[in-house]
Structure formats: C-alpha cells, structure tokens
Write a protein that holds these residues in place. Structure first.
Motif, short mmCIF file in Angstrom:
data_model
loop_
_atom_site.label_atom_id
_atom_site.label_comp_id
_atom_site.label_asym_id
_atom_site.label_seq_id
_atom_site.Cartn_x
_atom_site.Cartn_y
_atom_site.Cartn_z
N LYS A 176 0.80 -1.34 0.02
CA LYS A 176 -0.07 -0.10 0.00
C LYS A 176 0.95 1.26 0.00
CE LYS A 176 -3.58 -2.47 0.05
NZ LYS A 176 -4.43 -2.41 -1.23
N GLY A 177 2.27 0.99 -0.11
CA GLY A 177 3.06 2.32 -0.21
C GLY A 177 3.15 3.13 1.19
N VAL A 178 2.88 2.26 2.29
CA VAL A 178 3.35 3.02 3.61
C VAL A 178 4.27 2.18 4.20
CG1 VAL A 178 0.74 3.47 3.48
CG2 VAL A 178 1.63 1.37 4.86
N VAL A 179 4.61 2.76 5.44
CA VAL A 179 5.58 2.25 6.29
C VAL A 179 5.23 1.74 7.47
CG1 VAL A 179 7.65 2.91 7.42
CG2 VAL A 179 7.26 4.07 5.26
N PRO A 180 5.26 0.59 7.50
CA PRO A 180 4.75 -0.40 8.86
C PRO A 180 5.57 -0.36 9.79
CG PRO A 180 5.18 -1.98 7.03
CD PRO A 180 5.55 -0.73 6.27
N ILE A 181 5.47 -0.39 11.09
CA ILE A 181 6.34 -0.45 12.16
C ILE A 181 6.03 -1.49 13.13
CG2 ILE A 181 7.22 2.05 12.11
CD1 ILE A 181 5.04 2.58 14.33
N PRO A 182 5.99 -2.86 12.68
CA PRO A 182 6.06 -4.06 13.53
C PRO A 182 6.89 -4.07 14.66
CG PRO A 182 7.02 -4.77 11.49
CD PRO A 182 6.56 -3.22 11.45
N GLY A 183 6.37 -4.51 15.77
CA GLY A 183 7.28 -4.71 17.01
C GLY A 183 7.20 -5.94 17.33
N THR A 184 8.45 -6.37 18.22
CA THR A 184 8.68 -7.66 18.58
C THR A 184 9.70 -7.67 19.85
OG1 THR A 184 8.99 -10.23 18.31
CG2 THR A 184 10.31 -8.52 16.94
N ARG A 185 9.57 -8.60 20.73
CA ARG A 185 10.64 -8.81 21.45
C ARG A 185 11.55 -9.70 21.11
NH1 ARG A 185 6.10 -9.18 25.36
NH2 ARG A 185 6.74 -11.33 25.54
N HIS A 186 11.23 -10.37 20.13
CA HIS A 186 11.95 -11.74 19.73
C HIS A 186 12.74 -11.65 18.46
CE1 HIS A 186 9.92 -13.95 22.91
NE2 HIS A 186 8.52 -13.17 22.34
#
Length: 316
Positions: free
Chosen positions: A254-264
């Motif tokens: 979609k031409g956006v910047v995702p910011i997934p997060g994780t501890r692993h």
C-alpha cells in the motif's frame, strides 16, 4: 527504502512499545539485543512514545542506540495529559523530557500522539513547528487524526507523517485518511500492521498482557476473526511464507511504512523477510475479500480508549 517527508527511512520500521511490558513481561537485555539486531538488518526507523511504560520505553531505546545514533531515524510521540491526572503537558515540556530520556540532542520525528479535545490541534503542532525550527526535532507528525484534523494541522505546520493503525483487519483509513495524506504529500506510518500479533497467529499467554482487555481478543471475537485469518494462512502456504510475512507484505503493497514490533529476534527476522515478498493483484484481492473494511469483529480498543481515536467513515 521509503520517504517520510524529507526523512529517508527503511521500508519497514520498528515499533518499540511492546518492549515495555505491554504484551507481557519483557527483559531489557533481550530487548536491547533485538534492537541491535534490527539495526544490523537495516532497519533505521525506531518508534517510541512518552506514554510507553511511563518513560521506560524512551530510556530503553535511548540506551540501545547509544553509539549507533547515526544509523537511526528516531521517532517519539506525546500526549498533553499525564496519566491519571488532568495536568496539561505542553509540547515543549514533552520534547525536553523526551530528549533527556532518550539521551539525544535531536529527535528526527515527533508526533502529537492523541489529540486532546481541550487543546486545539493548531496549538499543539504550532509549538512542535517552533521546536523543529529550533532544531530540537526534525519533523512534525500527528497520530490518530481524522481528515479534517490532518488538514488543519498541516495548514498550521507542514506535517511529515500521520501514524495510525493499519492492517488487514483494520482498514478504516482507506476511506478518507490515506487519500488525504497522499493528496497533501504526508507520509503514512502504520502501527500494529500484524493486528497486535493476531494476524501472525499469536494470542495472549500472560495475565498482564494488555490484549486481554481488548474486544478483538475476547473468545467470540477470536473465533470469528480466526476464520478470516485462515485465508492469510492459505496464502502463506502457497507462497512458502509465514502468515506474518503475508500480512506485512500486504501493508507494504500500500506504499506505507509499517512499524511492527517484537521482543524476539526470530520474529524480527521473519518480519524483515516480508520485504522480499511481492503479492500479485489477485492475491491482494483475495486477502482483502477476506477482511472487508469495517467487518472485523470487535473494536480496536476498550471503550475508554476508543474515545481517543476518530471514528472513520465506511467506504462509499
């Protein structure tokens, strides 16, 4: 790479909220190792906020990027209300406190996290604009604003970014928000692109996981939404990918910047690999048919928090 205003950032960033015991217990040492691995993998955009862990998240991220600041585009956010009180925090006070906690002299992107009904958005972003002119922040953003608020804010101080929730099960922004930011040349940053882990197959396992109070993570909602998630799993099997990678690949399309997060670290590496997946139009249509806008069972947040995010209109 991607652009947010004049900032050049990695195609996906890293959302640090979950490193402050939001989704269950997190060890700081493990979190720092995950941040360092993210930098090694080429992630440059790191997102935090004053309210994550009551300042803990900014301090943690600041310590993790020490000595690596030149490889990081640093973003943080503030709200005008201190937790549990009616005290109003000014944008200037918030930025000064963030600089101290992060142990930096400049924050690349600083957002108004939630719009306060008693503080005009023009006042909030106007002060952020002055802080940008003074060199304390590099760019101004807002989070969870509706189309009218975005236009008002942008008219007062040019915005570099709008941050809102966006994923296959939260597509509300497609009706008005995405068209508005694209018209105005504002970058879009997508938080919770994996549906707080649900789209990757994750459910809360600890009593102190905040998702336990979210409507979408209640038993009936989980059962209903899992039937939709099966389509993601089917696509993942065909592509020899994971559900997380397919879900992120859709957001990236979609031409956006995702910011997934994780501890692993293993999950981080899985997320980064999503950038190698190109979904064709037929597959995108298949995924979107499984998750029509507005039909996910359960609200995004508990009732009190829902009051702080704008209700978006449905598709025409």
């Amino acid at each position: 790479m991607a652009k947010i205003g004049s900032l050049e950032v990695s195609a996906q960033g890293f959302g640090a909220m979950g490193l402050s015991n939001v989704y269950g217990h997190a060890e700081d040492a493990d979190s720092v190792r995950t941040i360092h691995r993210a930098i090694e993998l080429g992630i440059t955009l790191f997102d935090t906020a004053t309210g994550y862990g009551d300042g803990h998240n900014e301090r943690l991220l600041g310590s993790a990027i020490a000595g690596k600041r030149d490889r990081v585009v640093l973003a943080s956010k503030f709200t005008h209300r201190r937790g549990g009180t009616d005290a109003i925090v000014s944008a200037r006070e918030a930025v000064e406190a963030s600089l101290q906690r992060l142990n930096v002299d400049h924050i690349d992107l600083y957002y108004l996290h939630r719009i306060d009904p008693l503080v005009p958005i023009e006042q909030s972003v106007g002060e952020l604009g002055r802080l940008r002119d003074e060199g304390k922040i590099g760019a101004v953003g807002v989070s969870e604003a509706d189309a009218d608020q975005i236009r008002r804010a942008h008219a007062e101080t040019p915005l570099a970014a709008l941050q809102s929730e966006y994923s296959l099960w939260t597509r509300d922004v497609e009706a008005e928000i995405l068209p508005t930011v694209r018209e105005l040349g504002i970058g879009f940053v997508a938080y919770s692109p994996l549906g707080r882990g649900f789209l990757a197959g994750a459910l809360p396992t600890e009593a102190d996981d905040r998702r336990n109070i979210h409507p979408r993570f209640q038993q009936d909602a989980v059962a209903a939404n899992a039937r939709r998630r099966r389509i993601i799993e089917d696509v993942a099997e065909r592509l020899y990918a994971t559900p997380a990678q397919v879900s992120l690949a859709w957001v990236l399309s979609k031409g956006v910047v995702p910011i997934p997060g994780t501890r692993h670290i293993a999950h981080l590496e899985d997320n980064v690999a999503a950038g190698e997946i190109a979904l064709d139009a037929e597959t995108i249509a298949e995924l979107e048919a499984a998750f029509p806008q507005g039909e996910t069972v359960g609200d995004r947040y508990p009732p009190e928090q829902m009051k702080l995010v704008p209700r978006q209109p449905a598709f025409a």
